[in-house]
Design a protein around this motif. Structure first.
Motif, PDB file in Angstrom:
ATOM      1  N   ALA A 128       0.838  -1.197   0.000  1.00  0.00           N
ATOM      2  CA  ALA A 128       0.000   0.000   0.000  1.00  0.00           C
ATOM      3  C   ALA A 128       0.873   1.248   0.000  1.00  0.00           C
ATOM      4  O   ALA A 128       0.584   2.235  -0.659  1.00  0.00           O
ATOM      5  N   SER A 129       2.009   1.179   0.710  1.00  0.00           N
ATOM      6  CA  SER A 129       2.863   2.355   0.798  1.00  0.00           C
ATOM      7  C   SER A 129       3.470   2.695  -0.559  1.00  0.00           C
ATOM      8  O   SER A 129       3.698   3.859  -0.882  1.00  0.00           O
ATOM      9  N   VAL A 162      -9.246   8.963  -1.871  1.00  0.00           N
ATOM     10  CA  VAL A 162      -7.935   8.331  -1.803  1.00  0.00           C
ATOM     11  C   VAL A 162      -7.736   7.712  -0.418  1.00  0.00           C
ATOM     12  O   VAL A 162      -7.298   6.573  -0.279  1.00  0.00           O
ATOM     13  N   GLY A 163      -8.104   8.459   0.588  1.00  0.00           N
ATOM     14  CA  GLY A 163      -7.977   7.975   1.957  1.00  0.00           C
ATOM     15  C   GLY A 163      -8.777   6.700   2.173  1.00  0.00           C
ATOM     16  O   GLY A 163      -8.284   5.725   2.760  1.00  0.00           O
ATOM     17  N   ASP A 164     -10.008   6.688   1.669  1.00  0.00           N
ATOM     18  CA  ASP A 164     -10.875   5.508   1.785  1.00  0.00           C
ATOM     19  C   ASP A 164     -10.196   4.280   1.212  1.00  0.00           C
ATOM     20  O   ASP A 164     -10.205   3.196   1.813  1.00  0.00           O
ATOM     21  N   ILE A 165      -9.655   4.448   0.031  1.00  0.00           N
ATOM     22  CA  ILE A 165      -9.022   3.315  -0.629  1.00  0.00           C
ATOM     23  C   ILE A 165      -7.887   2.780   0.219  1.00  0.00           C
ATOM     24  O   ILE A 165      -7.730   1.571   0.389  1.00  0.00           O
ATOM     25  N   PHE A 166      -7.117   3.710   0.786  1.00  0.00           N
ATOM     26  CA  PHE A 166      -6.000   3.244   1.587  1.00  0.00           C
ATOM     27  C   PHE A 166      -6.438   2.484   2.824  1.00  0.00           C
ATOM     28  O   PHE A 166      -5.844   1.485   3.210  1.00  0.00           O
ATOM     29  N   GLU A 167      -7.496   2.998   3.396  1.00  0.00           N
ATOM     30  CA  GLU A 167      -8.067   2.307   4.550  1.00  0.00           C
ATOM     31  C   GLU A 167      -8.309   0.841   4.181  1.00  0.00           C
ATOM     32  O   GLU A 167      -7.879  -0.078   4.858  1.00  0.00           O
ATOM     33  N   GLU A 168      -8.978   0.669   3.053  1.00  0.00           N
ATOM     34  CA  GLU A 168      -9.301  -0.676   2.562  1.00  0.00           C
ATOM     35  C   GLU A 168      -8.044  -1.495   2.317  1.00  0.00           C
ATOM     36  O   GLU A 168      -7.925  -2.636   2.755  1.00  0.00           O
ATOM     37  N   LEU A 169      -7.095  -0.835   1.597  1.00  0.00           N
ATOM     38  CA  LEU A 169      -5.876  -1.552   1.196  1.00  0.00           C
ATOM     39  C   LEU A 169      -5.118  -2.047   2.406  1.00  0.00           C
ATOM     40  O   LEU A 169      -4.655  -3.186   2.440  1.00  0.00           O
ATOM     41  N   VAL A 170      -4.990  -1.176   3.405  1.00  0.00           N
ATOM     42  CA  VAL A 170      -4.232  -1.561   4.584  1.00  0.00           C
ATOM     43  C   VAL A 170      -4.898  -2.753   5.257  1.00  0.00           C
ATOM     44  O   VAL A 170      -4.255  -3.745   5.613  1.00  0.00           O
ATOM     45  N   LYS A 171      -6.212  -2.652   5.380  1.00  0.00           N
ATOM     46  CA  LYS A 171      -6.960  -3.767   5.974  1.00  0.00           C
ATOM     47  C   LYS A 171      -6.700  -5.040   5.179  1.00  0.00           C
ATOM     48  O   LYS A 171      -6.381  -6.084   5.721  1.00  0.00           O
ATOM     49  N   THR A 221       0.069   6.156  15.798  1.00  0.00           N
ATOM     50  CA  THR A 221       0.642   5.142  16.697  1.00  0.00           C
ATOM     51  C   THR A 221      -0.082   5.127  18.034  1.00  0.00           C
ATOM     52  O   THR A 221      -0.213   4.095  18.687  1.00  0.00           O
ATOM     53  N   ALA A 222      -0.585   6.307  18.416  1.00  0.00           N
ATOM     54  CA  ALA A 222      -1.322   6.374  19.680  1.00  0.00           C
ATOM     55  C   ALA A 222      -2.729   5.809  19.529  1.00  0.00           C
ATOM     56  O   ALA A 222      -3.458   5.679  20.496  1.00  0.00           O
ATOM     57  N   GLY A 223      -3.109   5.548  18.277  1.00  0.00           N
ATOM     58  CA  GLY A 223      -4.417   4.950  18.033  1.00  0.00           C
ATOM     59  C   GLY A 223      -5.551   5.962  17.969  1.00  0.00           C
ATOM     60  O   GLY A 223      -6.721   5.596  17.957  1.00  0.00           O
ATOM     61  N   ASN A 224      -5.215   7.247  17.911  1.00  0.00           N
ATOM     62  CA  ASN A 224      -6.272   8.259  17.835  1.00  0.00           C
ATOM     63  C   ASN A 224      -6.725   8.536  16.400  1.00  0.00           C
ATOM     64  O   ASN A 224      -7.693   9.250  16.178  1.00  0.00           O
ATOM     65  N   LEU A 225      -5.969   8.028  15.463  1.00  0.00           N
ATOM     66  CA  LEU A 225      -6.222   8.367  14.065  1.00  0.00           C
ATOM     67  C   LEU A 225      -5.937   7.119  13.244  1.00  0.00           C
ATOM     68  O   LEU A 225      -4.992   6.385  13.534  1.00  0.00           O
ATOM     69  N   SER A 226      -6.736   6.872  12.240  1.00  0.00           N
ATOM     70  CA  SER A 226      -6.438   5.726  11.379  1.00  0.00           C
ATOM     71  C   SER A 226      -5.458   6.168  10.313  1.00  0.00           C
ATOM     72  O   SER A 226      -5.305   7.355  10.036  1.00  0.00           O
ATOM     73  N   ILE A 227      -4.799   5.191   9.697  1.00  0.00           N
ATOM     74  CA  ILE A 227      -3.835   5.522   8.638  1.00  0.00           C
ATOM     75  C   ILE A 227      -4.528   6.232   7.490  1.00  0.00           C
ATOM     76  O   ILE A 227      -4.036   7.222   6.943  1.00  0.00           O
ATOM     77  N   GLY A 228      -5.701   5.722   7.132  1.00  0.00           N
ATOM     78  CA  GLY A 228      -6.459   6.327   6.024  1.00  0.00           C
ATOM     79  C   GLY A 228      -6.728   7.790   6.296  1.00  0.00           C
ATOM     80  O   GLY A 228      -6.574   8.644   5.415  1.00  0.00           O
TER      81      GLY A 228
END
Lengths: 603, 603
Positions: free
Chosen positions: A288-289, B39-48, B284-291
């Protein structure tokens, strides 16, 4: 390289691209150090450009594996620093490029100007001022645009190559997908460039027409007013003005179309990368990156690509501009000082020996003129229009070189004199007066800026200008408009006359110097002149009887030849051309004529 | 009204274009800002998915496609959304850019039209004082600068503002925390832009002025090249040009440096980098998703463009507004000759003219010297009035007052008993014809020039007046006859020829009152006779004022005015003046003293 050359003139020449580049590099010579820094800067910024996205990619990889913030930190900080570094680099580069560009442009402008100042008069006879102007101003502007673009062009090209190389290293499959867009981008850029160029040409021409019409209307404003033509002029102008708008719209269509189209293509790129990339991920051929990296790089790839395509045309027109400017700088100057010029104070003995002159081949203006004028002598030259009288003055000033024979002053050929030395000792007052903007005093002092007030007053008195100068709002300090606007033709002649007298030339040529002055004033000038002319050589070309009769000797010219010479009485007795001329040319200035012509009014 | 209001009024006139522009701008910006979300949505999916795929591959090594098909479909769906958004965006972008460009050209067209018409309506005094070059640089260069400010200026301005609003709102939605960074940066951002603005303003103005100065210098030294040669002033001219180009170079360099140092860009870059830094921590703190982080960073990047656009717009705004100011100022400058509210119509003109105590001084000049001092005179209809006097005595000025090119500072002028101030300007001038001292012909055909005051005249009428003006013969001598183009692009006419065309031009209009300012000196008796005949033809059936050196004309006038330094010294008929007025007597005396004349008398 194909160049759009604009209107052609005969001194225009073709330079090869290599020649132009070499020539141009010469101007860059003095800035070697700066240039080196610029080149280093360009390379550095091109290389550094790809690093911030790499930082993001790495950080992203780490985030994905939930490695913890400390692991991500170096990349994140790296991103910050690199971005800032890039900005600083851009600033420094921008400043250096500006400095070099401005210096080079200035140098080219002044060289063009110097060359113009030294150019033969023939050069100016042949073409409109506006054309020359545009070479000094517009073309140097275009050149400056090109210079700014050249650095960007190279930096974009370099970025393009680096980015592409990096992309291949990371993932060649995705790179190929990205590259599919390249030909489209290029094709679109080229097509639009062609359309843009054509429509821009039309538009420029239309603007030119608007300007010309505007200029003429303003120049002829008093006529428009006198004839109450304002409405009609407005209508005519409206048509031309509307035309321009029409062309502008057409051009807008082309110019504005290119970016959105590129944008559309780049969207397809995003689309392609994400889709193909996703499928690669599923095949485990990418991460993905990597896709993120490609998306980030896409901008850094597409943008330079589009720029390179469009900058190419700017460079092209810059080359054409360069060619036009160098053509002026290189235009051959025929009339120059010799290698070991004679510099001396002249006495004023002039001799023409078998002088033959033609401006256009086969159309002789002077034929075999032999004439000896003693120092201190005053001669009058008379003859029909086109007999070649004014040519004698121009040749003596060495405005043009003669085809055959020789002209000597104090037994030295004028071609052997230093040009400036020669001209500074000859004063020419011509019928066609040119005054500069500035005060009346500035104009009178033009040839002798350090003249004292007494000296200025003396010449003003000689040309009988005191009275009208006093009547001006600020006297001698009255500001004149361009070309002496605000003064009558007669007044301008008087100032021009004073200007020449103040320069105190040894040889004085009066080419209908007082033609526009009223008869009474002219007579006063004539009286004052007699004393002044006593110790200098003078050549008077005139249609006024009084002027002619005061001279030591009258030269009668006809069709480029001297046909008679002598004083008034002698020539009248001879019953040759002079007496004939007198009957037709000068008689109308006598009282007899006044009663004769009066019949016209009493029909 | 201020120039800003004037400019905005011109802009607001095009409401329709403006509305279209705004609509498509908003669509454009909406689609631009929304893309990062996809774009963000797609990344969310891809990472998953990559996570899932990896573990799945390890455990079973079975086909992946089947299992992840729904996810891949989701990606495709989002991808298609990106594509659609892209196409909409490109379309909207094109429309708004195009409409913006059209708007700019339309405003320019209207401004040029206003300016042109205003220039035509300006008083003669204005045109006497203002340089043509100055007017032209406003009509061409300044209007172009305004044009560039409108397009792409306006588009940039709104694009930048809207993008800012859209992107920032989305950013707040994703992570209010991260967006607080922007808030901190905002003051610096504003300071940066204001600072830039402040530094640039004086430079922009200086650049414009220096450019204008350089252009007029260049023009003058090119047109006055002969005089420069004559006085050997080349080096001085070059020196001066060198100084002026140096000044321009310094200004341009300064400007380039200021532009390069535009640090709002640096602030934006820094903010993007810092958000990334902080954002990765949040992930990393878990407050935000990668997407979300990807979306956020992409959103930040959309801010780069507005930052740059703000800088550009400010620069061009300054130049554009300075240009608008220059155009507006010239239009606002100075009064028109006022038109009466309820004009009296002048018809069936007898041509009776009365000057009642007329004084005049040119306004706006430091001294209070009057060019005309208390002139009173009555002229019967149909008579010929000759005006004589030294240069600067006010001859031409008096005639300009009669045409109402200026208004007298004191006193009144009446035609047939009607005060000329009570007539419409067009009505007044339609009855007055003028043949100027310096004949201005337009670069059109001879026919058009003669028909200038009566554009629908037939060729027969034109030929008839040309014959009366003794011009028919030489016109027919040209290859193209009446269709010959004169002026810069056509044949050059001699002074005498121009004058006769001007006479024909005036005759065609057949005015009841004619002003003939005749400064030309005759070349030969034949031409002289022709001009005299033409003048005699002109005089018939109208009141004529004639300023001339031609003694025959003067002698035959019904009334002769003798002016001296603005005073009417004397007036009367030849026979009386010759006995009573010294100045007048001297004019003729001179000729009777001449030997040829004496000889004839003695005989």
């Amino acid at each position: 390289m194909m160049r759009n050359l604009g209107p052609k003139v005969d001194y225009d020449r073709q330079y090869s691209d290599i020649e132009l580049i070499k020539r141009f590099l010469r101007y860059l010579g003095p800035f070697k150090t700066l240039l080196m820094f610029i080149i280093i800067g360009i390379i550095a910024s091109a290389v550094v450009t790809i690093f911030p996205p790499i930082m993001v990619q790495n950080a992203f990889d780490l985030l994905e594996t939930e490695a913890g913030w400390l692991a991500v930190l170096p990349f994140a900080i790296g991103y910050v620093l690199l971005s800032l570094f890039l900005w600083v680099l851009q600033v420094v580069l921008g400043i250096m490029v500006t400095i070099v560009t401005q210096k080079v442009i200035k140098q080219i402008q002044i060289e063009t100007y110097i060359s113009l100042q030294e150019q033969d008069l023939m050069f100016f006879d042949k073409q409109a001022t506006g054309q020359i102007m545009s070479r000094v101003t517009n073309d140097s502007q275009e050149l400056s645009d090109m210079l700014n673009v050249v650095t960007q062009f190279f930096s974009n090209l370099l970025i393009l190559v680096t980015v592409l190389g990096w992309m291949f290293i990371v993932n060649w499959r995705l790179t190929l997908v990205t590259l599919i867009m390249a030909p489209f981008v290029f094709l679109v850029a080229l097509t639009f460039r062609r359309i843009t160029r054509r429509t821009t040409g039309d538009w420029r021409a239309a603007i030119g027409a608007v300007n010309a019409s505007f200029q003429e209307s303003v120049s002829g404003i008093s006529i428009a007013k006198a004839f109450g033509r304002e409405e009609k002029s407005k209508e005519e102008f409206e048509v031309i003005n509307n035309d321009t708008f029409k062309y502008a719209k057409k051009r807008a269509f082309a110019v504005m179309g290119v970016w959105p189209l590129m944008d559309g293509i780049s969207t397809l790129g995003v689309f392609g990368i994400t889709l193909y990339g996703s499928s690669l991920i599923f095949g485990d051929l990418a991460t993905a990156s990597t896709i993120l990296l490609f998306l980030l790089l896409l901008n850094r790839f597409l943008y330079p690509l589009v720029r390179v395509a469009s900058q190419f045309s700017t460079i092209q027109s810059g080359f054409a501009a360069m060619e036009r400017i160098f053509s002026i700088v290189d235009a051959e100057i025929k009339i120059t000082s010799p290698e070991n010029p004679t510099i001396k104070k002249i006495e004023g003995h002039i001799s023409f020996e078998k002088v033959h002159q033609e401006y256009e081949e086969g159309v002789p203006v002077l034929k075999d003129i032999t004439l000896d004028i003693q120092s201190g002598e005053s001669i009058a030259v008379v003859g029909h229009t086109g007999a070649g009288k004014s040519t004698i003055a121009s040749l003596l000033m060495r405005f043009y070189d003669i085809n055959k024979g020789s002209i000597k002053i104090d037994d030295v050929d004028i071609r052997e004199y230093d040009l400036h030395n020669l001209r500074s000792q000859i004063g020419l007052v011509s019928q066609d007066v040119f005054l500069f903007s500035g005060t009346v005093l500035d104009n009178i002092r033009y040839g002798h800026p350090t003249a004292s007030k007494e000296e200025v007053e003396r010449v003003i008195n000689i040309v009988a200008a005191q009275e009208f100068i006093d009547a001006l709002p600020d006297g001698l300090d009255t500001e004149l408009g361009e070309r002496g606007k605000g003064l009558s033709a007669g007044q301008r002649q008087m100032i021009s006359f004073a200007r020449t007298l103040l320069a105190n030339p040894k040889i004085l040529i009066l080419d209908e110097a007082t033609a526009a002055v009223d008869a009474y004033t002219e007579w006063k000038i004539q009286e004052a002149l007699d004393k002044l002319l006593a110790d200098r050589t003078s050549i008077v070309i005139a249609h006024r009887l009084t002027t002619i009769k005061n001279s030591d000797r009258i030269i009668v010219m006809d069709q480029g030849k001297i046909v008679e010479e002598g004083n008034h009485e002698k020539l009248m007795k001879k019953k040759g051309l002079y007496s004939e001329l007198y009957e037709t040319y000068f008689k109308h200035q006598s009282a007899e004529w006044i009663s004769e012509i009066s019949e016209v009014f009493t029909d | 009204m201020s120039y800003k209001k004037w400019f905005i009024r011109h802009l607001m006139k095009e409401k329709k274009l403006f509305t279209i522009l705004m609509t498509f701008l908003i669509i454009f910006i909406g689609t631009v800002s929304i893309t990062p979300l996809f774009v963000g949505d797609i990344f969310e999916e891809l990472v998953k998915q990559t996570g899932a795929v990896n573990s799945f591959l390890v455990s079973s090594g079975l086909s992946i496609i089947q299992l992840n098909a729904p996810a891949f479909q989701g990606i495709i769906a989002t991808g298609i959304l990106i594509g659609i958004a892209g196409i909409v965006r490109a379309g909207a972008d094109f429309t708004q850019s195009y409409v913006n460009e059209v708007l700019a050209h339309k405003v320019t067209k209207n401004v040029t039209k206003d300016f042109y018409e205003n220039m035509l309506e300006k008083s003669q005094e204005f045109h006497d004082r203002v340089r043509i070059g100055d007017i032209m640089s406003r009509a061409t260069y300044d209007s172009r600068q305004m044009n560039i400010f409108i397009s792409p200026g306006i588009k940039f301005l709104f694009e930048a503002s809207f993008t800012l609003i859209f992107s920032v709102s989305l950013m707040i939605w994703i992570s209010p925390k991260l967006t607080s960074l922007l808030l901190i940066a905002l003051p610096f951002y504003v300071i940066a832009i204001r600072d830039y603005n402040k530094k640039l303003r004086p430079i922009s103005r200086a650049q414009m002025e220096q450019n204008g100065l350089l252009n007029s210098r260049l023009q003058e030294s090119l047109t006055g090249i002969r005089v420069i040669r004559n006085f050997v002033k080349e080096e001085d001219e070059i020196k001066e040009f060198d100084i002026e180009t140096d000044k321009l170079r310094d200004i341009n360099t300064q400007r380039g440096i200021i532009a390069a140092k535009y640090y709002a860009v640096a602030i934006t870059v820094l903010i993007i980098a810092l958000s990334f830094l902080w954002g990765s921590y949040e992930v990393t703190a878990g407050n935000l998703s990668i997407g979300e982080l990807v979306t956020y960073v992409f959103l930040m990047m959309t801010l780069m463009m507005p930052t740059w656009q703000f800088g550009w717009t400010i620069t061009q705004f300054q130049v554009g507004m300075a240009a608008a100011k220059r155009i507006f100022e010239m239009m606002e400058r100075e009064e028109y000759v006022p038109e009466p509210a309820s004009p009296v119509e002048l018809k069936d003109v007898q041509g009776k003219i009365k000057f009642d105590n007329v004084s005049f001084s040119y306004t706006g000049e430091s001294s209070k010297k009057n060019s005309l001092e208390k002139i009173s005179l009555e002229v019967k209809g149909g008579s010929t009035v000759a005006i004589i006097g030294n240069p600067g005595s006010g001859k031409s000025t008096l005639m300009k007052l009669l045409m109402r090119l200026y208004d007298p500072t004191e006193g009144e002028i009446f035609i047939d008993g009607i005060n000329i101030k009570d007539m419409c300007l067009s009505n007044l001038r339609e009855h007055i014809g003028v043949i100027e001292q310096e004949i201005f012909l337009f670069s059109k055909t001879i026919r058009d020039n003669i028909a200038y005051g009566k554009p629908n005249a037939t060729l027969e009428e034109i030929k008839k007046v040309a014959k009366l003006a003794q011009a028919h013969e030489f016109i027919e001598g040209f290859d193209k006859g009446y269709e010959t183009v004169v002026g810069e692009r056509g044949v050059t006419l001699s002074g005498g020829q121009k004058q006769r065309i001007a006479i024909a031009r005036a005759l065609l209009v057949d005015p009841s009152i004619l002003i003939l300012d005749d400064a030309s000196s005759a070349i030969d008796a034949e031409t002289e006779r022709k001009i005299q005949t033409a003048i005699a033809n002109v005089l018939k059936n109208r009141t004529t004022f004639i300023i001339t050196h031609r003694l025959a004309t003067i002698k035959n006038a019904d009334v002769i005015m003798v002016l001296r330094n603005g005073h009417l010294m004397d007036f009367g008929v030849h026979e009386d003046l010759i006995l009573t007025n010294v100045d007048y007597r001297r004019l003729f005396e001179r000729f009777s003293e001449l030997p040829p004349m004496k000889i004839k008398e003695e005989n």
